[in-house]
Design a protein around this motif. Sequence first.
Motif, PDB file in Angstrom:
ATOM      1  N   ARG A   1       0.897  -1.045   0.092  1.00  0.00           N
ATOM      2  CA  ARG A   1       0.106  -0.012  -0.028  1.00  0.00           C
ATOM      3  C   ARG A   1       0.747   1.215  -0.177  1.00  0.00           C
ATOM      4  N   VAL A   2       2.277   1.262   0.674  1.00  0.00           N
ATOM      5  CA  VAL A   2       3.024   2.322   0.671  1.00  0.00           C
ATOM      6  C   VAL A   2       3.367   2.642  -0.695  1.00  0.00           C
ATOM      7  N   ALA A   3       3.776   1.450  -1.329  1.00  0.00           N
ATOM      8  CA  ALA A   3       4.159   1.614  -2.731  1.00  0.00           C
ATOM      9  C   ALA A   3       3.033   2.372  -3.661  1.00  0.00           C
ATOM     10  N   MET A   4       1.946   1.862  -3.447  1.00  0.00           N
ATOM     11  CA  MET A   4       0.507   2.680  -4.120  1.00  0.00           C
ATOM     12  C   MET A   4       0.504   4.024  -3.680  1.00  0.00           C
ATOM     13  N   GLY A   5       0.692   4.165  -2.484  1.00  0.00           N
ATOM     14  CA  GLY A   5       0.747   5.530  -2.061  1.00  0.00           C
ATOM     15  C   GLY A   5       1.684   6.659  -2.852  1.00  0.00           C
TER      16      GLY A   5
END
Lengths: 282, 416
Positions: free
Chosen positions: B144-148
């Motif tokens: 999710r961080v990568a998507m953020g």
Amino acid sequence: MAAGKLTSKQRVAWTFLTIGVLLYALFPVASIFVTSFKTQADLGSNQFWPTTWTWDNYEMIFVGGAQELFLTALRNSIGITLIATAVAVVLSTLCAYAIARLNFPGKRIILGTALAVSIFPVISVVTPLFNLWRTIGLYDTWLGLIIPYLSLTLPISIWTLSAFFRQIPWELEQAALVDGATQWQAFRKAIVPLAAPGVFTTAIIAFFIAWNDFVYGISLTSTEAARPVPAALAFFTGASQFEEPTGAISAAAIVVTIPVVVLVLLFQRQIVSGLTQGAVKG
Amino acid sequence: MASISIRNLVKEYGDGYPAVNDVSLEIEDGEFVILVGPSGSGKSTVLRMIAGLEDITSGELLIDGERVNEKPPRERNVAMVFQNYALYPHLSVYENIAFPMRLHKGQFSKEEVDQKVRKAAETLELTEHLDRKPANLSGGQRQRVAMGRAIVREAAAFLFDEPLSNLDAKLRGQMRTEISQLQRRLNTTSVYVTHDQTEAMTLGDRVAVLKKGELQQVASPRELYEQPLNLFVAGFIGAPSMNFLPGSVEGTTLKTPIGEIELNEKQAEAGRDKEVVLAGIRPEFFDEASQVDASQRAKGQVFTAELSHTEWLGNEQYAYVNYENDPRVTDVLQSLAEDMDADELRTQLVVAVDAMSTIRGGDTAELWVNTRRIHLFDPATGENLTRDAEAGARLTEMAREDRQREAERAGAKLSS
């Protein structure tokens, strides 16, 4: 720990082994340390501990008779070693980065040459170098020592750093590029912070190598203009020609050991830190 | 937001091997396109060429109508999510998400950065983890961080490189839904590389199937499933894979190793002049004869077969029937199996039966097959002889309309 708990038998064995190694490694240092606090009379007493503790030897090298010899040598050592380390680290970082990241012809040759240089015996180079340096005017100068020191520090720095760089996930740099970084920004913001522990380790190793050198130091210098501490120790003289300056040499040896110890303690965390954890699936 | 045009893209490596060979694909603004294929199909290479991480040997790449072949990644304004997340381990979650904005000095004020990071974190439920380092996060959180990091950019397009393959099955399903909803909400053009069937079928508006660097078919998941263009697409899409039975058409009868199957005139017509054809029958075209009611029964045909074994999966059950293969098609099927990453060809018919069914291995069962949905393939060219191009196009058009409706709905929700 994944290895699990040690049995008591293993623990005892490890304890003895550790103590043995520590004694083996630290006894000479301890011996020099106590010797540096001995009076001239104590030196021949064949006792480990001095009968009276004295700062005389330190006084001698810092403010006494050996002051000039020691302090200029210390200045030379610090200056030459720091410059050699800095140059080695900068050059080897760039070189190792290229070796780890790019595919170019001659990559193997560079690594091979570096290895060949590092195993070349110093003593066989020193005489021709002495002649060459005298001809071109580098004899007894800082630069005259920095260059040979680079030949000692660069190969090992290139090897350690390229091994280290190979472990850094390639994808991080690509992610930075896609995130909008230039090639240089990607290197500085994504790779350098991760490479820092490796660069520190390399810098420390390079520093030690240059700091501890004796052969070049004694052969390529003749005056206080460039003579480093390990070489200068040989020029210490006692109060009379019948007295060995053992105490003063010990004190000087302890003084030059201090930076090494301080460096290790200071950067211990950087050296061992597992910064790359979590970069990719652990 | 932007369209992406891929025109005759070729990627050759130093040895002249074309990893991507003449791939053309038009991706509309806001569309979610999946690149799928077995390993070595060049799907990741295509994605990396769009991102600018891989040089383009020939062909043209346009983002929003502008040629970007020569542009470095940073000037293409696309965001990418990597398989291994590629988070910066020395930065906190907050700084990881803020990283793209920090690179553009002066473009974002401090407050703007903070506001955007917090908004992204809220969307992805990362608010409480903002101060943590990636090493302390779980796989799903790292993802999710990568998507953020991708969404704060307001990039022209999202590129996903097998983003879920490092997660365990349960989390993968959950993240898949999240990605799908996020994409719909933001309505950002997305290209997604995967080798996972389910991801391809559930996420994509359209799916592009690649094999050995060549594009096989681009269509909505439904069209790929119902009207595959060739043997490879038919076999690759769907799990378990489609059964390929060798046979020959005489009159309107298809003679196969498991018995004679009556075809309708249109199907028979397509396969009649071939010496041998491959009948593509999906496992769920079969059923246990006793389970099929009379009105359905007329649409197919009943035959008996001896089952070798069954697999019960809770919600479904598969029965296996061994058959003798036709030597004329073994080579074709063998190479097909290799193309699909399967190790060897199995001469076993997979039949989906009801999970409650009590038939077991060793039984001789009465099975029914829905003959109307059978496709005939030419073993020589792999071409689907019975493909209904119009029906297929209708299915893809339907998916397009679905997407537009959903985008409008999401847009309405945002503005209200």
